[in-house]
Design a protein around this motif. Sequence first.
Motif, PDB file in Angstrom:
ATOM      1  N   PHE A 129      15.360  -6.059  -9.132  1.00 51.20           N
ATOM      2  CA  PHE A 129      15.240  -6.675 -10.452  1.00 51.20           C
ATOM      3  C   PHE A 129      14.716  -5.689 -11.490  1.00 51.20           C
ATOM      4  O   PHE A 129      15.080  -5.773 -12.672  1.00 51.20           O
ATOM      5  N   ARG A 130      13.873  -4.764 -11.090  1.00 50.17           N
ATOM      6  CA  ARG A 130      13.370  -3.777 -12.056  1.00 50.17           C
ATOM      7  C   ARG A 130      14.512  -2.940 -12.618  1.00 50.17           C
ATOM      8  O   ARG A 130      14.558  -2.683 -13.828  1.00 50.17           O
ATOM      9  N   VAL A 131      15.437  -2.538 -11.758  1.00 44.52           N
ATOM     10  CA  VAL A 131      16.585  -1.769 -12.230  1.00 44.52           C
ATOM     11  C   VAL A 131      17.422  -2.608 -13.197  1.00 44.52           C
ATOM     12  O   VAL A 131      17.870  -2.117 -14.240  1.00 44.52           O
ATOM     13  N   SER A 135      17.602  -1.682 -17.140  1.00 43.01           N
ATOM     14  CA  SER A 135      18.941  -1.343 -17.611  1.00 43.01           C
ATOM     15  C   SER A 135      19.328  -2.215 -18.797  1.00 43.01           C
ATOM     16  O   SER A 135      19.874  -1.727 -19.795  1.00 43.01           O
ATOM     17  N   ALA A 136      19.049  -3.508 -18.702  1.00 48.95           N
ATOM     18  CA  ALA A 136      19.365  -4.416 -19.807  1.00 48.95           C
ATOM     19  C   ALA A 136      18.600  -4.022 -21.073  1.00 48.95           C
ATOM     20  O   ALA A 136      19.150  -4.074 -22.186  1.00 48.95           O
ATOM     21  N   ALA A 253      22.639  -2.391 -12.264  1.00 47.77           N
ATOM     22  CA  ALA A 253      22.967  -1.843 -13.585  1.00 47.77           C
ATOM     23  C   ALA A 253      24.286  -2.402 -14.088  1.00 47.77           C
ATOM     24  O   ALA A 253      24.439  -2.681 -15.291  1.00 47.77           O
ATOM     25  N   ALA A 254      25.259  -2.582 -13.194  1.00 47.10           N
ATOM     26  CA  ALA A 254      26.537  -3.171 -13.599  1.00 47.10           C
ATOM     27  C   ALA A 254      26.364  -4.620 -14.029  1.00 47.10           C
ATOM     28  O   ALA A 254      26.993  -5.081 -14.994  1.00 47.10           O
ATOM     29  N   ARG A 308      17.878   7.187 -16.838  1.00 47.53           N
ATOM     30  CA  ARG A 308      16.642   6.516 -16.407  1.00 47.53           C
ATOM     31  C   ARG A 308      16.541   6.445 -14.887  1.00 47.53           C
ATOM     32  O   ARG A 308      15.457   6.619 -14.320  1.00 47.53           O
ATOM     33  N   PHE A 309      17.668   6.205 -14.210  1.00 44.97           N
ATOM     34  CA  PHE A 309      17.632   6.024 -12.757  1.00 44.97           C
ATOM     35  C   PHE A 309      18.344   7.194 -12.084  1.00 44.97           C
ATOM     36  O   PHE A 309      19.513   7.129 -11.721  1.00 44.97           O
TER      37      PHE A 309
END
Length: 318
Positions: A129-131, A135-136, A253-254, A308-309
């Motif tokens: 969920f953090r990713v 990302s959002a 992320a997608a 970021r990732f």
Amino acid sequence: MPAGLTGPAAPEPVDPRFLTPVPAAGETLDYHRLLRGPRLRWWRPLASLGLLLGMGTVVVVVVALVAAVAMVAALLLDVPVEGAGSDLALMVVGNVLLAALIPVVLLATRRAHGVRPGYVSSVTGRFRFRVAFESAALLLPVWVVGLAIGTWWLGLPVGTPMSVGLTIAYAAVTLPLTPLQAAGEEYLFRGWLAQQTGALVGHRVAALAASTLLPSALFALAHGSLDPWILADLALFGLVAAVLTWRTGGLEAAVALHTVHNVSVLCYALATGTLAQAFVAETSVGDPRTVALSLVMQVVGAALVLWRFRDARTFSAR
């Protein structure tokens, strides 16, 4: 025995129905190749497809029956079933059907491949969920600016907004469902289809190409419009989402990209009274400027997320 000299802890018992991916010795697996390994058999992707279709059919029948019962009840109560209310009901049904793809994909993968269903979400075996949220947060400003540029440069349509009450009803019902609808599409195309394709194709580069191009093409066709610019826009969106999935090692992320896009478009449509033109249908047509702006937004947004990732994107046996 003194503290610190107790030796390695005994391994936890493993439920054989919920296994982790098994790469060959010394090999790491990209997200789309997580289903490869000693347990892979040629029939497993076919079995997964059969389960997907079977469970999908059941879901469609159940939702259709519920919708039919609701319509009959509305007629008996003399409640209007045409106009904006009917459009909202159809949108809700569509979103529920797409959201239902998430459990369908997870179950089809679990039963056919014997792999923990969390590995459909990411190489960590869970949805990060953090990713997704970070990302959002990176993508949303790009879409706000992009829609503002589109309104000025492309002359995006502006109609007559709906009444305040109806707008609130649409927002209250559809906005919470939109992330689930977007996630459902990603779990099907960038998740299930990419992983089944990657499992069947042995060569690493060929598997990456196939699991990227095939889902992107089918994603574009699934929206119904055969307009070349619409198809190009959707296929490019699919390619960007596939790259995000590959490079970040999961669907988060997608899902964020898809959610931010759909929520932004929906909010714009509700604010400007252009809900009928908001999403792709069989009669939708595009143009090169729209595709160009969309591509720039996606590339800029994806670049921010990938910056970021930058951590590991592969699974390896530990």
